[in-house]
Motif scaffolding. Structure first.
Motif, PDB file in Angstrom:
ATOM      1  N   THR A   1      43.842  39.775  54.746  1.00  0.00           N
ATOM      2  CA  THR A   1      44.104  39.125  53.275  1.00  0.00           C
ATOM      3  C   THR A   1      44.209  37.565  53.297  1.00  0.00           C
ATOM      4  OG1 THR A   1      46.339  39.655  52.797  1.00  0.00           O
ATOM      5  CG2 THR A   1      44.663  41.152  52.441  1.00  0.00           C
ATOM      6  N   PRO A   2      43.686  36.950  52.458  1.00  0.00           N
ATOM      7  CA  PRO A   2      44.039  35.571  52.207  1.00  0.00           C
ATOM      8  C   PRO A   2      45.488  35.229  51.763  1.00  0.00           C
ATOM      9  CG  PRO A   2      42.369  35.994  50.705  1.00  0.00           C
ATOM     10  CD  PRO A   2      42.668  37.194  51.193  1.00  0.00           C
ATOM     11  N   ARG A   3      46.060  34.284  52.337  1.00  0.00           N
ATOM     12  CA  ARG A   3      47.330  34.078  51.888  1.00  0.00           C
ATOM     13  C   ARG A   3      47.507  32.514  51.497  1.00  0.00           C
ATOM     14  NH1 ARG A   3      49.168  36.316  57.038  1.00  0.00           N
ATOM     15  NH2 ARG A   3      47.070  36.948  56.995  1.00  0.00           N
ATOM     16  N   VAL A   4      48.738  32.191  51.364  1.00  0.00           N
ATOM     17  CA  VAL A   4      48.761  30.605  50.877  1.00  0.00           C
ATOM     18  C   VAL A   4      48.408  29.780  51.964  1.00  0.00           C
ATOM     19  CG1 VAL A   4      50.178  28.794  49.704  1.00  0.00           C
ATOM     20  CG2 VAL A   4      50.377  31.367  48.917  1.00  0.00           C
TER      21      VAL A   4
ATOM     22  N   GLU B   1      36.958  34.819  51.431  1.00  0.00           N
ATOM     23  CA  GLU B   1      37.249  34.134  50.284  1.00  0.00           C
ATOM     24  C   GLU B   1      37.893  32.963  50.438  1.00  0.00           C
ATOM     25  OE1 GLU B   1      39.395  37.038  47.583  1.00  0.00           O
ATOM     26  OE2 GLU B   1      39.726  35.659  46.262  1.00  0.00           O
TER      27      GLU B   1
ATOM     28  N   HIS C   1      32.965  43.000  56.160  1.00  0.00           N
ATOM     29  CA  HIS C   1      34.462  43.235  55.821  1.00  0.00           C
ATOM     30  C   HIS C   1      34.890  41.814  54.841  1.00  0.00           C
ATOM     31  CE1 HIS C   1      35.601  46.334  58.904  1.00  0.00           C
ATOM     32  NE2 HIS C   1      35.323  46.863  57.917  1.00  0.00           N
ATOM     33  N   GLY C   2      35.530  42.240  53.673  1.00  0.00           N
ATOM     34  CA  GLY C   2      35.901  40.935  53.034  1.00  0.00           C
ATOM     35  C   GLY C   2      36.303  39.721  53.595  1.00  0.00           C
TER      36      GLY C   2
ATOM     37  N   PHE D   1      33.579  37.643  51.774  1.00  0.00           N
ATOM     38  CA  PHE D   1      33.825  37.714  50.103  1.00  0.00           C
ATOM     39  C   PHE D   1      33.722  36.426  49.621  1.00  0.00           C
ATOM     40  CE2 PHE D   1      36.629  41.917  49.827  1.00  0.00           C
ATOM     41  CZ  PHE D   1      35.319  42.673  49.911  1.00  0.00           C
TER      42      PHE D   1
ATOM     43  N   THR E   1      41.873  34.109  43.330  1.00  0.00           N
ATOM     44  CA  THR E   1      43.199  34.589  42.342  1.00  0.00           C
ATOM     45  C   THR E   1      44.148  35.064  43.161  1.00  0.00           C
ATOM     46  OG1 THR E   1      41.685  34.798  40.303  1.00  0.00           O
ATOM     47  CG2 THR E   1      43.760  36.148  40.602  1.00  0.00           C
ATOM     48  N   GLN E   2      44.024  35.862  44.008  1.00  0.00           N
ATOM     49  CA  GLN E   2      44.971  36.601  45.105  1.00  0.00           C
ATOM     50  C   GLN E   2      45.977  35.404  45.617  1.00  0.00           C
ATOM     51  OE1 GLN E   2      44.058  39.055  48.463  1.00  0.00           O
ATOM     52  NE2 GLN E   2      41.843  38.360  48.088  1.00  0.00           N
ATOM     53  N   ARG E   3      45.046  34.533  46.147  1.00  0.00           N
ATOM     54  CA  ARG E   3      45.954  33.507  46.849  1.00  0.00           C
ATOM     55  C   ARG E   3      46.894  32.867  45.744  1.00  0.00           C
ATOM     56  NH1 ARG E   3      45.428  28.101  47.405  1.00  0.00           N
ATOM     57  NH2 ARG E   3      46.517  27.156  49.357  1.00  0.00           N
TER      58      ARG E   3
ATOM     59  N   GLY F   1      36.780  36.947  42.295  1.00  0.00           N
ATOM     60  CA  GLY F   1      38.299  37.101  42.989  1.00  0.00           C
ATOM     61  C   GLY F   1      38.525  38.579  43.012  1.00  0.00           C
TER      62      GLY F   1
ATOM     63  N   ILE G   1      36.976  41.523  43.965  1.00  0.00           N
ATOM     64  CA  ILE G   1      36.638  42.367  45.109  1.00  0.00           C
ATOM     65  C   ILE G   1      37.721  42.180  45.993  1.00  0.00           C
ATOM     66  CG2 ILE G   1      34.868  41.035  46.008  1.00  0.00           C
ATOM     67  CD1 ILE G   1      35.185  44.682  46.393  1.00  0.00           C
ATOM     68  N   GLY G   2      38.082  41.036  46.476  1.00  0.00           N
ATOM     69  CA  GLY G   2      39.191  40.426  47.273  1.00  0.00           C
ATOM     70  C   GLY G   2      40.775  41.165  46.903  1.00  0.00           C
TER      71      GLY G   2
ATOM     72  N   SER H   1      40.288  44.615  47.566  1.00  0.00           N
ATOM     73  CA  SER H   1      40.457  45.224  48.849  1.00  0.00           C
ATOM     74  C   SER H   1      41.908  44.823  49.464  1.00  0.00           C
ATOM     75  CB  SER H   1      39.330  44.053  49.487  1.00  0.00           C
ATOM     76  OG  SER H   1      39.784  44.313  51.063  1.00  0.00           O
ATOM     77  N   THR H   2      42.685  43.809  49.033  1.00  0.00           N
ATOM     78  CA  THR H   2      43.781  43.648  49.438  1.00  0.00           C
ATOM     79  C   THR H   2      45.063  44.645  48.946  1.00  0.00           C
ATOM     80  OG1 THR H   2      43.750  41.206  49.590  1.00  0.00           O
ATOM     81  CG2 THR H   2      45.657  41.940  49.332  1.00  0.00           C
TER      82      THR H   2
ATOM     83  N   ILE I   1      44.666  47.472  51.336  1.00  0.00           N
ATOM     84  CA  ILE I   1      45.337  47.050  52.822  1.00  0.00           C
ATOM     85  C   ILE I   1      46.655  47.129  52.721  1.00  0.00           C
ATOM     86  CG2 ILE I   1      45.550  45.001  54.284  1.00  0.00           C
ATOM     87  CD1 ILE I   1      42.702  43.909  53.691  1.00  0.00           C
TER      88      ILE I   1
ATOM     89  N   SER J   1      35.098  50.354  53.262  1.00  0.00           N
ATOM     90  CA  SER J   1      36.663  50.132  52.936  1.00  0.00           C
ATOM     91  C   SER J   1      36.808  51.027  51.696  1.00  0.00           C
ATOM     92  CB  SER J   1      36.802  48.641  52.952  1.00  0.00           C
ATOM     93  OG  SER J   1      36.530  47.884  54.039  1.00  0.00           O
TER      94      SER J   1
END
Lengths: 313, 313
Positions: free
Chosen positions: A14-17, A39, A64-65, A69, B41-43, B70, B72-73, B76-77, B80, B108
């Motif tokens: 997953t993306p993080r900062v 993403e 996979h995302g 993504f 957005t998740q970031r 954002g 689907i990500g 997905s997160t 996870i 997934s």
């Protein structure tokens, strides 16, 4: 400059900062390729000043995302920026359906053509070729259908040895093409001047292999044999080889083992699991098997024309 | 604290390094909602420390990428991170098909349930209701099917006026529920103590209206009449009203006109086109029509319990 690699993202899941999912920008022999597109890739491209208009070919390893993504956003942005050139997308079967559905739902058809090259073979195949570069798939083994990609420069023409050529008045500029192609030159006297004397050998064609998510898979060794640079994922350290088995990933040691068996020039590792705080542990583990290891980090740019590889930033 | 709004992104079209597409996090009467979900957005949620587990309901206005890519990500997160709670997603018809296709292609499937609430009506309708909050759609007019969302606190129970209650020994704690509900109290003597004397009026229920992309659409005014806070897009200034007509967006002046006609407490504007360098121009234009205007900016958090609205960071 014939081969540069810019890491746009190199973390897993997953993306993080400050941890961006997989994407790489490859410049090879004046061709420009994007490899994987997690993403946020378009934001990373802007951050590291990768010109959007240079990208005509995108290679997606799997759906996979964290590798994929960001693709629809990039395609959409290309449209907003009034792109006109064709865009070629290589990736697993299904990539066309999902892309087209998203464009349809948003009523945002692109004015440029998107040419999908859907992959489904489990054997290495030539998927791109022009006068500068060829690209072959590297079949990998992951939880979904996955390919790595092997990028190889085409053999270059010989360079002219101007100093030696000038010793022969009979050799004209219109003969240069034949000399570059390797032909000997026959003087009017009948004397044959061997090509070796009139030309300089070109540099050896460079090659780069990108192996994204995969379990340890030594049968790829013949495909990537002797490449200058191998990127190979290393999601876990060997203390969690159980997780590799479960998730079909590789340890740093396994990545290094592949590098060693394939006699590559340099190994770059990435796709680190977030469970590890210190990515230097990956380098240390890999170096127990293979010395020339670099850690992928977002924003790092490798120049691969000469060894040791230069990290530019 | 009954109503807080955190701006996660407020720019239009494509993500840039410091310009994030639309997403907002709304806390209202102890309910937690995500509104729109552009790429990244998740970031942004991680950056501004929005707890992922608090989000059980996501409202998507329309399926343009800058409001939706954002999602689907994030889904997905959540998977996870081993989410177990149901996730409710509200959005235009098609949102289920594209989400399910992406999960299928990546093999997934989430272990938690995703409950899709697909919208297709062009009339305002109640789409969510519990004991704390109700949510209605606000039909907008854009290039694709689009809804805004109106979030309203449920009327609160009256508070007890303990000092007055204590003057009557006959009033027991088991009577409090009836008092809070507004009932008078009849003493054994037959004397009726009016509820007004025994309770304090609760604070007025707060409301927030989110109007994403739309052309100027004054027929939404009755739906959003007297809301405490209106977010309304303002993509262009009135110098480019021609672009509003073409792309079905609003000017800052038009957004302010809607705010004025609806007699809202406060207007927040956003979704700025990248053609403008100084977003203060949007505020200046809006304030020619409506005084109480705030500029949306990523990371800004508005507390809406008291006026003037406090910008917390």
């Amino acid at each position: 400059m014939s081969l540069n690699l810019t890491i746009l993202g190199c973390h897993s899941a997953t993306p993080r900062v400050n941890a961006h999912p997989t994407s790489q920008y490859l410049e090879i022999n004046n061709r420009h390729f994007l490899i994987d597109c997690g993403e946020g890739t378009q934001r990373q491209m802007r951050k590291y000043k990768i010109g959007f208009s240079k990208i005509n070919h995108i290679f997606i390893s799997h759906l996979h995302g964290d590798h994929f993504f960001g693709l629809i956003g990039l395609i959409s942005t290309f449209g907003i920026l009034n792109r006109e050139k064709d865009l070629h997308i290589y990736g697993p079967k299904g990539i066309k359906e999902v892309t087209v559905l998203q464009l349809k739902l948003s009523k945002s058809w692109t004015k440029y053509n998107i040419v999908f090259h859907e992959l489904s073979s489990n054997k290495s195949e030539l998927i791109f070729e022009d006068d500068k570069v060829s690209v072959h798939t590297i079949p990998l083994s992951h939880r979904v259908y996955t390919n790595g990609y092997l990028f190889t420069e085409k053999p270059k023409l010989k360079k002219l040895h101007i100093e030696n050529i000038k010793q022969y008045d009979e050799i004209d500029t219109c003969d240069y093409h034949n000399l570059k192609a390797g032909k000997d030159f026959t003087l009017s006297s009948g004397e044959v001047i061997p090509n070796l004397k009139l030309t300089i050998e070109p540099s050896k064609p460079k090659s780069f292999a990108f192996c994204s998510d995969t379990e340890y898979k030594p049968d790829i060794v013949p495909i990537i044999k002797d490449v200058d640079v191998l990127y190979h994922e290393a999601t876990f350290l060997k203390d969690r080889e159980d997780l590799c088995d479960k998730t079909k990933h590789s340890t740093a040691e396994q990545a290094a083992s592949i590098a060693s068996q394939a006699n590559v020039g340099k190994l770059i590792i990435g796709h680190y699991s977030s469970r590890y705080n210190n990515i230097n542990d990956f380098k240390n583990e890999a170096q127990t098997v293979f010395e020339n290891v670099e850690l992928a980090e977002a924003g790092k740019r490798y120049s691969i024309d000469s060894f040791p590889i230069q990290v530019l930033n």
